[in-house]
Design a protein around this motif. Sequence first.
Motif, PDB file in Angstrom:
ATOM      1  N   ALA A  29       0.688  -1.176  -0.014  1.00 57.23           N
ATOM      2  CA  ALA A  29       0.134   0.169  -0.194  1.00 57.23           C
ATOM      3  C   ALA A  29       1.002   1.309   0.142  1.00 57.23           C
ATOM      4  CB  ALA A  29      -0.709   0.360   1.567  1.00 57.23           C
ATOM      5  N   ASN A  30       1.843   1.429   0.817  1.00 62.54           N
ATOM      6  CA  ASN A  30       2.744   2.441   0.959  1.00 62.54           C
ATOM      7  C   ASN A  30       3.691   2.580  -0.653  1.00 62.54           C
ATOM      8  OD1 ASN A  30       2.254   3.145   3.187  1.00 62.54           O
ATOM      9  ND2 ASN A  30       4.806   1.740   3.878  1.00 62.54           N
ATOM     10  N   ALA A  31       3.894   1.678  -1.117  1.00 61.44           N
ATOM     11  CA  ALA A  31       4.940   1.840  -2.582  1.00 61.44           C
ATOM     12  C   ALA A  31       3.406   1.921  -3.592  1.00 61.44           C
ATOM     13  CB  ALA A  31       5.448   0.464  -2.686  1.00 61.44           C
ATOM     14  N   LEU A  32       2.216   2.111  -3.176  1.00 63.20           N
ATOM     15  CA  LEU A  32       1.664   2.470  -4.411  1.00 63.20           C
ATOM     16  C   LEU A  32       1.010   3.601  -4.014  1.00 63.20           C
ATOM     17  CD1 LEU A  32      -0.706  -1.100  -4.602  1.00 63.20           C
ATOM     18  CD2 LEU A  32       1.057   0.321  -6.343  1.00 63.20           C
ATOM     19  N   VAL A  33       1.165   4.098  -3.101  1.00 60.45           N
ATOM     20  CA  VAL A  33       0.901   5.826  -2.559  1.00 60.45           C
ATOM     21  C   VAL A  33       1.997   6.169  -3.080  1.00 60.45           C
ATOM     22  CG1 VAL A  33       0.682   7.508  -0.783  1.00 60.45           C
ATOM     23  CG2 VAL A  33      -0.225   5.181  -1.156  1.00 60.45           C
ATOM     24  N   PRO A  54       4.567   1.531   9.935  1.00 66.87           N
ATOM     25  CA  PRO A  54       4.718   3.122   9.488  1.00 66.87           C
ATOM     26  C   PRO A  54       3.719   3.311   8.549  1.00 66.87           C
ATOM     27  CG  PRO A  54       7.158   2.627   9.249  1.00 66.87           C
ATOM     28  CD  PRO A  54       5.867   1.468  10.128  1.00 66.87           C
ATOM     29  N   LEU A  55       2.849   4.444   8.037  1.00 65.52           N
ATOM     30  CA  LEU A  55       2.247   4.425   7.170  1.00 65.52           C
ATOM     31  C   LEU A  55       2.628   5.154   6.276  1.00 65.52           C
ATOM     32  CD1 LEU A  55      -0.876   3.698   8.603  1.00 65.52           C
ATOM     33  CD2 LEU A  55       0.154   1.918   7.429  1.00 65.52           C
ATOM     34  N   GLU A  56       2.592   5.819   4.971  1.00 65.38           N
ATOM     35  CA  GLU A  56       2.745   6.689   4.203  1.00 65.38           C
ATOM     36  C   GLU A  56       2.060   7.556   4.383  1.00 65.38           C
ATOM     37  OE1 GLU A  56       5.561   8.358   1.612  1.00 65.38           O
ATOM     38  OE2 GLU A  56       5.896   6.177   2.204  1.00 65.38           O
ATOM     39  N   PRO A  57       2.641   9.057   4.359  1.00 75.40           N
ATOM     40  CA  PRO A  57       1.704  10.081   3.939  1.00 75.40           C
ATOM     41  C   PRO A  57       0.857   9.827   2.759  1.00 75.40           C
ATOM     42  CG  PRO A  57       3.343  11.137   4.833  1.00 75.40           C
ATOM     43  CD  PRO A  57       4.311   9.413   4.337  1.00 75.40           C
ATOM     44  N   GLY A  58      -0.398  10.125   3.046  1.00 74.18           N
ATOM     45  CA  GLY A  58      -1.731   9.945   2.343  1.00 74.18           C
ATOM     46  C   GLY A  58      -2.485   8.462   2.108  1.00 74.18           C
ATOM     47  N   LEU A  59      -1.989   7.497   3.230  1.00 75.48           N
ATOM     48  CA  LEU A  59      -2.673   6.330   3.487  1.00 75.48           C
ATOM     49  C   LEU A  59      -3.288   6.633   4.286  1.00 75.48           C
ATOM     50  CD1 LEU A  59      -2.837   3.433   2.102  1.00 75.48           C
ATOM     51  CD2 LEU A  59      -0.947   2.987   4.386  1.00 75.48           C
ATOM     52  N   ILE A  60      -5.033   5.857   3.835  1.00 76.33           N
ATOM     53  CA  ILE A  60      -5.605   5.738   5.159  1.00 76.33           C
ATOM     54  C   ILE A  60      -6.417   4.503   5.878  1.00 76.33           C
ATOM     55  CG2 ILE A  60      -8.333   7.020   5.617  1.00 76.33           C
ATOM     56  CD1 ILE A  60      -7.427   9.123   2.652  1.00 76.33           C
ATOM     57  N   VAL A  61      -6.575   5.069   7.100  1.00 77.25           N
ATOM     58  CA  VAL A  61      -7.025   3.283   7.586  1.00 77.25           C
ATOM     59  C   VAL A  61      -8.826   3.110   7.953  1.00 77.25           C
ATOM     60  CG1 VAL A  61      -6.909   1.858   8.833  1.00 77.25           C
ATOM     61  CG2 VAL A  61      -4.741   2.086   7.838  1.00 77.25           C
ATOM     62  N   ASN A  62      -9.402   2.972   7.133  1.00 70.12           N
ATOM     63  CA  ASN A  62     -11.072   3.204   7.674  1.00 70.12           C
ATOM     64  C   ASN A  62     -10.635   1.529   8.443  1.00 70.12           C
ATOM     65  OD1 ASN A  62     -11.737   5.836   6.969  1.00 70.12           O
ATOM     66  ND2 ASN A  62     -11.256   5.227   4.479  1.00 70.12           N
ATOM     67  N   ILE A 376      15.000 -12.785  -7.678  1.00 66.24           N
ATOM     68  CA  ILE A 376      13.612 -12.361  -8.674  1.00 66.24           C
ATOM     69  C   ILE A 376      12.224 -11.954  -7.715  1.00 66.24           C
ATOM     70  CG2 ILE A 376      14.391 -14.753  -9.731  1.00 66.24           C
ATOM     71  CD1 ILE A 376      12.979 -16.263  -8.395  1.00 66.24           C
ATOM     72  N   TYR A 377      12.566 -11.597  -6.400  1.00 67.53           N
ATOM     73  CA  TYR A 377      11.373 -11.071  -5.132  1.00 67.53           C
ATOM     74  C   TYR A 377      11.832  -9.959  -5.644  1.00 67.53           C
ATOM     75  CZ  TYR A 377      10.676 -15.979  -5.143  1.00 67.53           C
ATOM     76  OH  TYR A 377      10.971 -17.305  -5.316  1.00 67.53           O
ATOM     77  N   SER A 378      12.915  -9.001  -6.325  1.00 66.01           N
ATOM     78  CA  SER A 378      13.013  -7.360  -5.489  1.00 66.01           C
ATOM     79  C   SER A 378      12.158  -6.526  -5.605  1.00 66.01           C
ATOM     80  CB  SER A 378      13.822  -6.692  -6.736  1.00 66.01           C
ATOM     81  OG  SER A 378      13.269  -6.704  -7.907  1.00 66.01           O
ATOM     82  N   PRO A 379      11.360  -5.546  -4.784  1.00 60.66           N
ATOM     83  CA  PRO A 379      10.756  -4.668  -4.521  1.00 60.66           C
ATOM     84  C   PRO A 379       9.330  -4.328  -5.728  1.00 60.66           C
ATOM     85  CG  PRO A 379      12.090  -4.578  -2.518  1.00 60.66           C
ATOM     86  CD  PRO A 379      13.411  -5.578  -3.849  1.00 60.66           C
ATOM     87  N   ASP A 380      10.931  -4.198  -6.725  1.00 60.44           N
ATOM     88  CA  ASP A 380      10.124  -2.970  -7.533  1.00 60.44           C
ATOM     89  C   ASP A 380       9.415  -3.770  -9.155  1.00 60.44           C
ATOM     90  OD1 ASP A 380      11.163  -0.269  -7.753  1.00 60.44           O
ATOM     91  OD2 ASP A 380      12.910  -0.846  -8.285  1.00 60.44           O
ATOM     92  N   THR A 381      10.296  -4.765  -9.075  1.00 61.08           N
ATOM     93  CA  THR A 381       9.135  -6.620 -10.194  1.00 61.08           C
ATOM     94  C   THR A 381       8.174  -6.559  -8.996  1.00 61.08           C
ATOM     95  OG1 THR A 381      11.863  -6.714 -10.193  1.00 61.08           O
ATOM     96  CG2 THR A 381       9.762  -8.900 -10.448  1.00 61.08           C
ATOM     97  N   VAL A 382       7.929  -7.256  -8.061  1.00 59.70           N
ATOM     98  CA  VAL A 382       7.137  -7.308  -7.688  1.00 59.70           C
ATOM     99  C   VAL A 382       5.421  -6.517  -7.941  1.00 59.70           C
ATOM    100  CG1 VAL A 382       5.733  -7.861  -5.095  1.00 59.70           C
ATOM    101  CG2 VAL A 382       8.166  -9.171  -5.214  1.00 59.70           C
ATOM    102  N   ILE A 383       6.459  -4.743  -7.376  1.00 59.46           N
ATOM    103  CA  ILE A 383       5.633  -3.580  -7.108  1.00 59.46           C
ATOM    104  C   ILE A 383       4.720  -3.242  -8.672  1.00 59.46           C
ATOM    105  CG2 ILE A 383       5.100  -1.168  -7.044  1.00 59.46           C
ATOM    106  CD1 ILE A 383       4.651  -3.051  -4.160  1.00 59.46           C
ATOM    107  N   ARG A 384       5.654  -4.005 -10.005  1.00 61.14           N
ATOM    108  CA  ARG A 384       5.059  -3.821 -10.762  1.00 61.14           C
ATOM    109  C   ARG A 384       4.018  -5.008 -11.613  1.00 61.14           C
ATOM    110  NH1 ARG A 384      10.287  -2.798 -12.366  1.00 61.14           N
ATOM    111  NH2 ARG A 384      11.064  -4.885 -12.546  1.00 61.14           N
ATOM    112  N   GLN A 385       4.009  -5.770 -10.866  1.00 65.87           N
ATOM    113  CA  GLN A 385       2.883  -7.241 -10.675  1.00 65.87           C
ATOM    114  C   GLN A 385       1.790  -6.615 -10.107  1.00 65.87           C
ATOM    115  OE1 GLN A 385       6.554 -10.576  -9.014  1.00 65.87           O
ATOM    116  NE2 GLN A 385       5.276 -11.556 -10.738  1.00 65.87           N
ATOM    117  N   TRP A 386       2.137  -6.147  -8.947  1.00 62.12           N
ATOM    118  CA  TRP A 386       0.720  -5.635  -8.995  1.00 62.12           C
ATOM    119  C   TRP A 386      -0.175  -4.235  -9.674  1.00 62.12           C
ATOM    120  CZ3 TRP A 386      -2.122  -6.723  -4.545  1.00 62.12           C
ATOM    121  CH2 TRP A 386      -1.765  -7.674  -3.171  1.00 62.12           C
TER     122      TRP A 386
END
Length: 394
Positions: A29-33, A54-62, A376-386
């Motif tokens: 969620a932080n990476a997508l924000v 920790p949450l990225e600024p702008g990430l809302i929890v409801n 092969i599980y690098s964050p950039d690769t996995v977030i692109r998959q998301w």
Amino acid sequence: MTRKKRISFVIEKLAQRGGGAERVLIDVANALVRRGYEVEIITHEYRGKAPAYPLEPGLIVNNLRPHQRSKFKKSIQPIRKALNTAHSFPGLARLSWLNRHGSFWRRLGRHLEANRPDVAIAFMPPAIKALAYAEVSYNLLKIASTHNAPSQDYENALRWDPSRIDQQRRLSCLSKIDKVCVLLPEYASYYSFDPEKIIVLPNAVTPADRIVPTSARRKVISVSGRLEHVKRHDLAILAWKAVQDKFPNWSLEIFGEGSLRKELELLVAKNNVGRVRFMGHRADAVERVGTSSVLLHPASYEGFPLSVCEALAAGTPVVGFEDCSGLNHLVTNNINGLLSGTNDRVHDLATCLHKIISDSSLRDRLSAACPSSVEIYSPDTVIRQWEDIINLSK
């Protein structure tokens, strides 16, 4: 410019929960924000506390569940508690199940209808059920994100709700979901529906800031995971007991908290196990595991164990059981760790410990192969998959 999609992540409980799935959700969620998406996390729990990460600024929890019960709800609470345990009585099973789970999906449906995200992504069975049954009137892409071996999520009566009806609906409700994400390729074959509905989506593994050479590593066997039965810390303690006298300069550090802490401390005391430290939750746990000589991970099963991934990324070889799902995908015997037999679990685990502690050249070789095994599980690769999944059309 094309508008980026609005995303709602759904998880039942998040307040101060430090588990792997909770951490993955927040990391994603932080990476997508940071990539410009409008993201919220939806929970359904009484605890009005912040997440453990920790949450990225702008990430809302409801949180959909009121922190305070009305007088009426307080008055009927004893009845509802009794219903929660009535799942084994003929005629009450369905009512018991609805009492326990119905409010989540009804509230979730109303929230989604009011806010109209483009995509809803549910983490783990309680939230997946709620998303599956949530009723909306618009074209919402519903995604299930699973975080364990499927047999454990759908067949293990000790996990989630023990009622038979819940075990059935955890699996059957997936017919109402558009895409089902699994952590490893071997998990896909468990499901009998259209293979096109399954997406293999591993967890991201962040490369270590530094790799400590074997000669500079602490003479410590690390164990990391919540102190619950599935993690089998008892086997780690008893295996260490079997070899401790031969390695007086070595010690065992156990990271994590849970309901079995006192029981495990008593096991240490009763068996005269020396040089064991219960470290609890620590902000520097990843760093300490990364500078230890071995990660011992004797769990019964896993989905995609983050502590194992982090150890491998830092060059720390892993010792675990050959029949532990998830772990046996990440660890290859005699390449980046040692996989123990299961005939006599304590004896076989102790044998592996003795082998790896007594042979520094073996640790050198295993350590050198660890970081590349999780590249092969690098964050950039996995977030692109998301992002690819989020931007699917329904």
